[in-house]
Structure formats: structure tokens, C-alpha cells
Design an enzyme around this catalytic site. Structure first.
Site, short mmCIF file in Angstrom:
data_model
loop_
_atom_site.label_atom_id
_atom_site.label_comp_id
_atom_site.label_asym_id
_atom_site.label_seq_id
_atom_site.Cartn_x
_atom_site.Cartn_y
_atom_site.Cartn_z
CB SER A 193 -0.90 0.00 1.24
OG SER A 193 -1.54 1.25 1.41
CE1 TYR A 229 -4.63 -2.72 4.72
CE2 TYR A 229 -3.67 -0.52 4.55
CZ TYR A 229 -4.17 -1.67 3.96
OH TYR A 229 -4.20 -1.77 2.59
#
Length: 213
Positions: A101, A114
Site C-alpha cells: 500500500s 494495517y
């Protein structure tokens, strides 16, 4: 794939010719080992592994759920990579694509676990690429910007302000093109800019991304 119904694997199997689907909880070593045994037996010439697991439980307070997030996003990917690498190494040409990400480069405060798992996976991918540099396996990383998936709903509307949202077909097209050109670290759209800013001024990048916090 663990959540079969959410991602409508049954519908994909109906619509796409010769597609095979399997259910597997990648946090469970027994299930991943069983998956590898089945897939390697059915597809001995398999030459690509795409690790796309990613969940965000930022609103959960339960300690099991928080560690489950780590087990899915990070440990599950490491487990799958370790299992499938021997098979990939047997092929003349093979690839692994780990999906991280843009938040691997600069964390979003409201999704700390996360972001930490994606940063760890970015580091793991870098190391794995060096380890395998003299093999036939290419290690790719895709670090998407905000993408139009159900995971986007986990972020507050205020956090999405200024965020350029990319649709999945465009992301896939960019990824395939970059892989064909041998670009190992793929950073579409705002992801590339975010990494550059984080290198020039880490604190500025952190404050910029978390200005609404």
C-alpha cells in the site's frame, strides 16, 4: 481466498472459463499447507503467485481481532510465499507479486496496525527480492494509492479528502504494463509522490497525510 461469498468467487467461476477457486484461511498453517498441496498437484507449472491479502480492523478493540489483522496481512503472506517458492523456482520464468500500500511509506494514524503490516511486508519484499536475485523468480511489489474496493469504506470521509481514488481496471492495467517492463516496485498515481515526499521530509509527509487527525 478466505471470504468466498464476499468476493463472489462462485460468480467469477461461472463467468470466466477455466477458472478454479479455492477457500483457504491463510492465518491457518494447516489450511495453507493443504492449499499448496492441492494447487501444486493440479498445476505443477504454476509460475506466478499474487499475495493480495489485506484487512483493516481499525475500529475493533478486541485483542484477537488486532492480532488476526497481523496474521492475515503479514504472516499469511510470508507463509504463502514460503510454501510456493519451491514450486516457482522449478519454472523457467516465474514471478511473485506482493500487494502492499502507499501507506507502507507513510502511516495513517487511524489505521496503525494495517499500515504497520504493509510497511513490514514492503521490507520483507525488498529482502526477498535480494535473496532471489540470482534465481528465475522475479519479486514484484504493488503499492496502490486509494483504490475503489470495499476496504476504502473503512476510512472516514474526512480522510479521503484530497485522495485520488483509482478504479480496479485502471490499477490492473498499470500493474500488468509495469510488470511487462520489468519494473519491480510499482507505485501507481499518488503512491509514487507519497514515497518521494516521505524520503525528502518524513515528518512533513506524516503530518500532511494525517492533517485531519
Amino acid at each position: 481466498m478466505r471470504r468466498k461469498h464476499r468476493y463472489q468467487l462462485g460468480n467469477a467461476k461461472k463467468e470466466l472459463k477455466n477458472v478454479h477457486t479455492f477457500r483457504c484461511d491463510i492465518t491457518n498453517p494447516q489450511e495453507t499447507t493443504a492449499l499448496y498441496s492441492q494447487v501444486s498437484r493440479m498445476f505443477p507449472e504454476l509460475n506466478i503467485l499474487i499475495n493480495s491479502a489485506g484487512i483493516d480492523l481499525q475500529d475493533e478493540a478486541d485483542l484477537y481481532d488486532l492480532t488476526h489483522e497481523i496474521n492475515t496481512n503479514l504472516n499469511g503472506t510470508i507463509r504463502m510465499s514460503t510454501l510456493f517458492l519451491p514450486l516457482l523456482k522449478k519454472q523457467k520464468r516465474a514471478s511473485m507479486l506482493n500487494i502492499t500500500s502507499a501507506l507502507a511509506f507513510v502511516p495513517l494514524a487511524n489505521a496503525p496496525v494495517y499500515c504497520a503490516t504493509k510497511a513490514a511486508l514492503h521490507s520483507y519484499t525488498d529482502s526477498l527480492r535480494i535473496q532471489l536475485k540470482n534465481t528465475n523468480v522475479k519479486i514484484f511489489e504493488l503499492a496502490p494509492q486509494g483504490t475503489q474496493t470495499p476496504s476504502l469504506d473503512a476510512f472516514e470521509k474526512s480522510e479521503q479528502i484530497g485522495m485520488s481514488i483509482m478504479n480496479i481496471p485502471k490499477l490492473v492495467k498499470i500493474t500488468i504494463k509495469k510488470m511487462e517492463h520489468g519494473i519491480l516496485e510499482i507505485k501507481p498515481g499518488q503512491s509514487s509522490a507519497l514515497k518521494k515526499i516521505s524520503r525528502l521530509s518524513p515528518r512533513f509527509a506524516l503530518n500532511m497525510l494525517n492533517k485531519s487527525a
